[in-house]
Scaffold this motif. Structure first.
Motif, PDB file in Angstrom:
ATOM      1  N   ALA A  78      70.809  16.088  21.820  1.00 15.88           N
ATOM      2  CA  ALA A  78      70.407  14.777  22.333  1.00 15.88           C
ATOM      3  C   ALA A  78      69.968  13.830  21.217  1.00 15.88           C
ATOM      4  N   GLY A  79      69.946  14.320  19.988  1.00 15.88           N
ATOM      5  CA  GLY A  79      69.578  13.490  18.852  1.00 15.88           C
ATOM      6  C   GLY A  79      68.093  13.404  18.590  1.00 15.88           C
ATOM      7  N   ALA A  80      67.294  14.248  19.264  1.00 12.61           N
ATOM      8  CA  ALA A  80      65.838  14.167  19.132  1.00 12.61           C
ATOM      9  C   ALA A  80      65.279  15.076  18.054  1.00 12.61           C
ATOM     10  N   VAL A  81      66.055  16.060  17.611  1.00  6.98           N
ATOM     11  CA  VAL A  81      65.565  17.049  16.657  1.00  6.98           C
ATOM     12  C   VAL A  81      66.606  17.242  15.556  1.00  6.98           C
ATOM     13  N   PRO A  82      66.225  17.135  14.277  1.00  6.97           N
ATOM     14  CA  PRO A  82      67.173  17.374  13.191  1.00  6.97           C
ATOM     15  C   PRO A  82      67.715  18.799  13.230  1.00  6.97           C
ATOM     16  N   LEU A  83      68.948  18.965  12.781  1.00  3.29           N
ATOM     17  CA  LEU A  83      69.583  20.277  12.817  1.00  3.29           C
ATOM     18  C   LEU A  83      68.794  21.341  12.054  1.00  3.29           C
ATOM     19  N   PRO A  84      68.265  21.076  10.838  1.00  2.00           N
ATOM     20  CA  PRO A  84      67.530  22.151  10.155  1.00  2.00           C
ATOM     21  C   PRO A  84      66.343  22.674  10.949  1.00  2.00           C
ATOM     22  N   SER A  85      65.656  21.789  11.671  1.00  2.00           N
ATOM     23  CA  SER A  85      64.523  22.249  12.477  1.00  2.00           C
ATOM     24  C   SER A  85      64.984  23.054  13.677  1.00  2.00           C
ATOM     25  N   ALA A  86      65.997  22.561  14.377  1.00  2.00           N
ATOM     26  CA  ALA A  86      66.504  23.288  15.544  1.00  2.00           C
ATOM     27  C   ALA A  86      67.070  24.638  15.128  1.00  2.00           C
ATOM     28  N   GLU A  87      67.872  24.649  14.067  1.00  2.00           N
ATOM     29  CA  GLU A  87      68.489  25.900  13.623  1.00  2.00           C
ATOM     30  C   GLU A  87      67.433  26.882  13.129  1.00  2.00           C
ATOM     31  N   GLY A  88      66.428  26.395  12.406  1.00  3.87           N
ATOM     32  CA  GLY A  88      65.391  27.277  11.900  1.00  3.87           C
ATOM     33  C   GLY A  88      64.620  27.959  13.017  1.00  3.87           C
ATOM     34  N   PHE A  89      64.303  27.222  14.064  1.00  8.78           N
ATOM     35  CA  PHE A  89      63.587  27.808  15.200  1.00  8.78           C
ATOM     36  C   PHE A  89      64.487  28.782  15.954  1.00  8.78           C
ATOM     37  N   ILE A  90      65.724  28.399  16.179  1.00 12.41           N
ATOM     38  CA  ILE A  90      66.658  29.271  16.888  1.00 12.41           C
ATOM     39  C   ILE A  90      66.877  30.568  16.117  1.00 12.41           C
ATOM     40  N   ARG A  91      66.929  30.464  14.785  1.00  9.50           N
ATOM     41  CA  ARG A  91      67.107  31.675  13.964  1.00  9.50           C
ATOM     42  C   ARG A  91      65.916  32.609  14.132  1.00  9.50           C
ATOM     43  N   GLN A  92      64.711  32.054  14.264  1.00 10.67           N
ATOM     44  CA  GLN A  92      63.536  32.894  14.477  1.00 10.67           C
ATOM     45  C   GLN A  92      63.607  33.652  15.803  1.00 10.67           C
ATOM     46  N   VAL A  93      64.056  32.959  16.850  1.00 11.13           N
ATOM     47  CA  VAL A  93      64.006  33.539  18.202  1.00 11.13           C
ATOM     48  C   VAL A  93      65.252  34.362  18.523  1.00 11.13           C
ATOM     49  N   LEU A  94      66.423  33.757  18.386  1.00 14.87           N
ATOM     50  CA  LEU A  94      67.663  34.452  18.744  1.00 14.87           C
ATOM     51  C   LEU A  94      68.115  35.396  17.643  1.00 14.87           C
TER      52      LEU A  94
END
Length: 493
Positions: free
Chosen positions: A279-295
């Motif tokens: 949706a353009g609300a979160v930069p990719l490095p932040s989204a990817e970094g969090f997803i890498r932690q969880v998934l």
């Protein structure tokens, strides 16, 4: 025919466990086992979170709940009066208990674990005959399997892993990251009763009591997730490894507790982060970094806990034999001079939580350098951290932090001198120790300790291409003998 009740453990509290179509209308057994609470010296706030989660779930289930307080799980199930069904528990010890109860007729059926994204059978198929593992391989397989941050079969942005963009030190001159604070729950009557009951039980605990800081219900978890994604995730990535003395949470999610209590499903957290990026609300490095932690990492640790087996916690490849000191066990932060170590212990004492870098590069790094017994250290992390359930700590501590498995999980030990801590924190600014010094009264125990540890394991490190340079650097130190003598006698940290 009356359906068998569903028995859920204290880390299986979410509706994706007890209120699925499979369990619609089924009675749910929740047990407060006094033996479990007294078995170890858990952090006081950890006991509060588990009891609060159990009691809030019982209240939400209403007439469906069979809420029992007993000396043991067996005594509670005998009170139920008919066999129960149960989902696979999250530890070897609990799984063995369930099997004994099944043989004795108290458990009718054991169902798959519903609180992780990837079933264990699917991981076994992916792992095949591997004896060593790389998280990056698993993470990419997870992204493909669940179609997360993928476009036409390729990773969004063209790269799988943006960790290199998420290692910035804290902004100079700032005492906080200056981002919106974390979502915090409001305690209610259930929390008040929990606190009074814990006081009355006089359990052997560590740490201080304090206000509840983490979500323990599905509704709270969804609110905490929404707040994090909207207010904090945009700022999360760049400084996720930064440590600030006056900002204990920085931009971290504080979702490990609801995830590990089973009130938040990991795919809900992952999809929320992905949707916010798209949706353009979160930069990719932040989204990817969090997803890498969880998934990635969380699922990886869960699967390797089972893959490595019951004897994994006893591994001690570096022959570390030093018992945990009393000041460490008692979380006596005031007895510690080094600001980084004192701050980390203070966070454990006061909240039962620090983020992953104080765990790995301060607490774990110190323990590795001083040769603390890995099994004792793993138990300590499980007991003292509010998110430290049994499956969490052996891979994180025995494998990642202490390299006690000899490289089954990580390709190199994670040890560093004070320079890393000075770069990634504000801890060294007013510390009595100088991170640039390895010799003298103000020599940093991490800097000097690093060279003593490198010397102790020089043969192993020289044989690893990722650490051989450290041995070569050590061999050029003209004051090495003096550093080794100093560190062998050091008592103050």
């Amino acid at each position: 025919m009356i359906e068998a009740p569903l028995w859920i453990f204290g880390d299986q509290l979410g509706p994706h466990v007890h209120s699925t179509d499979e369990h619609h209308g089924r009675e749910v057994v929740l047990v407060e086992s006094e033996r479990v609470f007294r078995r170890r010296r858990f952090h006081r706030q950890k006991l509060h979170l588990v009891l609060s989660g159990l009691r809030h779930t019982a209240a939400e289930l209403g007439d469906r709940a069979i809420h029992l307080r007993a000396g043991t799980y067996r005594e509670a199930l005998e009170q139920v009066g008919r066999p129960v069904v149960v989902h696979e528990p999250t530890s070897f010890a609990a799984a063995d208990l369930v099997e004994r109860l099944r043989k004795d007729g108290l458990v009718a059926e054991v169902l798959p674990t519903p609180t992780f994204a990837l079933p264990r059978t699917d991981f076994d198929e992916w792992a095949g005959d591997r004896t060593s593992f790389r998280m990056e391989d698993f993470y990419r397989a997870q992204r493909r399997r669940f179609d997360v941050l993928m476009d036409a079969g390729e990773p969004v942005g063209g790269k799988w892993n943006l960790d290199a963009e998420n290692r910035e030190p804290p902004p100079k001159g700032r005492v906080t990251l200056d981002v919106p604070g974390p979502w915090l729950p409001t305690e209610d009557e259930i929390d008040g009763r929990v606190r009074a009951d814990l006081d009355a039980m006089e359990l052997p605990t560590v740490g201080r009591d304090g206000p509840r800081l983490f979500a323990v219900t599905a509704d709270e978890a969804q609110r905490a997730l929404a707040h994090f994604v909207e207010q904090r995730l945009p700022h999360f990535g760049p400084h996720e490894d930064a440590m600030l003395t006056g900002d204990w949470a920085t931009a971290h999610s504080l979702l490990s507790v609801p995830l590990n209590l089973g009130v938040l499903h990991p795919l809900d957290a992952v999809r929320a982060a992905e949707d916010a990026h798209r949706a353009g609300a979160v930069p990719l490095p932040s989204a990817e970094g969090f997803i890498r932690q969880v998934l990635g990492w969380r699922e990886y640790v869960w699967q390797l806990y089972w893959r490595f087996g019951k004897g994994y916690q006893r591994r001690n490849a570096l022959a570390a034999r030093t018992p945990l000191p009393d000041w460490w066990r008692e979380l006596d932060a005031d007895a510690v001079t080094a600001t980084c170590l004192s701050t980390a212990l203070e966070g454990v004492r006061d909240r039962g939580w620090t983020h992953h870098i104080p765990r790995l590069m301060v607490l774990g790094n110190h323990a590795l350098q001083r040769g603390y017994r890995p099994a004792e250290l793993s138990d300590w992390f499980r007991e003292a951290f509010v998110d430290g359930f049994e499956w969490v700590m052996p891979p994180n501590v025995i494998g990642m932090s202490q390299h006690a498995d000899g490289g089954m999980m990580a390709t190199k030990p994670y040890s560093s001198g004070g320079a890393y801590i000075a770069k990634m924190s504000d801890h060294c600014k007013d510390c009595a120790f100088d991170p640039k010094k390895r010799l003298g009264d103000d020599a940093c125990p991490f800097t000097a300790g690093y060279w003593a540890w490198t010397h102790r394991h020089r043969d192993l490190l020289a044989a690893n291409h990722r650490t051989a340079r450290a041995v070569a650097s050590m061999n050029r130190l003209k004051d090495l003998d003096a550093v080794l003598e100093q560190e062998s006698a050091r008592e103050e940290f």
